[in-house]
Scaffold this active site. Structure first.
Site, PDB file in Angstrom:
ATOM      1  CD  GLU A 151     -10.936  39.545  25.502  1.00 50.69           C
ATOM      2  OE1 GLU A 151     -10.957  40.734  26.437  1.00 50.69           O
ATOM      3  OE2 GLU A 151     -10.041  39.630  24.712  1.00 50.69           O
ATOM      4  CD  GLU A 156     -11.819  44.895  30.092  1.00 53.26           C
ATOM      5  OE1 GLU A 156     -10.430  44.775  29.793  1.00 53.26           O
ATOM      6  OE2 GLU A 156     -12.680  44.990  29.467  1.00 53.26           O
TER       7      GLU A 156
END
Length: 270
Positions: A151, A156
């Site tokens: 990933e 974020e």
């Protein structure tokens, strides 16, 4: 003749399928990483509706980030050349018991690429429990179930923070706990309340994270360690979503909603 026509149709169909697959998967040619970047895919969100040849609204799932995902139109808007992905209080919990609804899109099954540069210009609004993310997952299960295919978290953002997190996750970092050999993530200060450009430059031997055109963190391919350290040798697709809640970001304050991520454009180069 009656046998030639079905054979012709079969061959035509096979060619069409192969062409579609080639259009969907952008595999960078060997040695191309030493050449200037060339734009291969983009969306400027200039239409009145989401381009469904490129994107799909993310359905709900059981992961912390996806439990409030919805296709509800109230979580999506396109205007003035920008895409609005919203996190809202659910206005009708009789039909859907979830307290919150969130909008997100991905290119799964429609566009994926292996190596290259991706940049996304977006503005992040803040709220307690807001967790907007721009990230990437593998298009196929080359190495098995998650997290073996890795990933890549391009960005974020949590709550009202003035920083973003840029991280890689894999079997190597999550299951083998090898988060410091090499370091698997970093942080970078962003311009809160303004548009920022989030991105990565992805090579066969490293992933270079970017913020507003500047390199912020590099995750290298390391020799002599468990092979699961580098699952990043396959096509990945893009996810862009305005998440809410979860153990990492904490509880959502309903009074802070709605909150949104405003996306100006997405560009991919190879």
């Amino acid at each position: 003749m009656k046998y030639i026509l079905p054979l012709f149709c079969l061959l035509t169909g096979m060619i069409a399928c192969k062409t579609a697959a080639q259009q969907r998967l952008y595999i960078q040619k060997e040695g191309r990483s030493q050449q200037p970047w060339k734009l291969v895919w983009e969306d400027n969100f200039n239409g009145h509706t989401l381009d469904t040849t490129k994107w799909t609204r993310i359905p709900p799932n059981n992961a912390a980030w996806g439990k409030h995902m919805t296709s509800d139109d109230r979580c999506y808007a396109l205007k003035d050349g920008k895409l609005y992905l919203r996190g809202i209080n659910n206005p009708d919990t009789t039909k859907d018991p979830r307290p919150f609804l969130t909008g997100g899109i991905y290119t799964k099954g429609k566009f994926a690429f292996q190596y290259g540069k991706v940049e996304i210009r977006a503005k992040l609004e803040c709220a307690q429990g807001a967790w907007p993310a721009i990230w990437m997952l593998a298009e196929t299960d080359k190495y098995g179930a998650y997290p073996r295919n890795g990933e890549i978290d391009i960005m974020e953002h949590l709550n009202y923070d003035s920083i973003i997190y840029q991280t890689t996750h894999s079997y190597y970092t999550l299951d083998l706990k090898q988060t410091e050999k090499p370091p698997h993530g970093g942080t970078a200060a962003l311009r809160n309340g303004e548009f920022n450009v989030f991105g990565i430059s992805w090579y066969p031997d490293k992933i270079v994270f970017l913020l507003n055109g500047k390199e912020t963190f590099t995750y290298p391919r390391v020799k002599g360690v468990d092979p699961s350290q580098w699952p990043y040798d396959q096509p990945f697709y893009l996810l862009i979503d305005q998440q809410l809640g979860g153990n990492w970001v904490g509880k959502v304050n309903p009074d802070d909603l709605p909150v949104q991520m405003i996306v100006d454009w997405v560009k991919v180069y190879q």
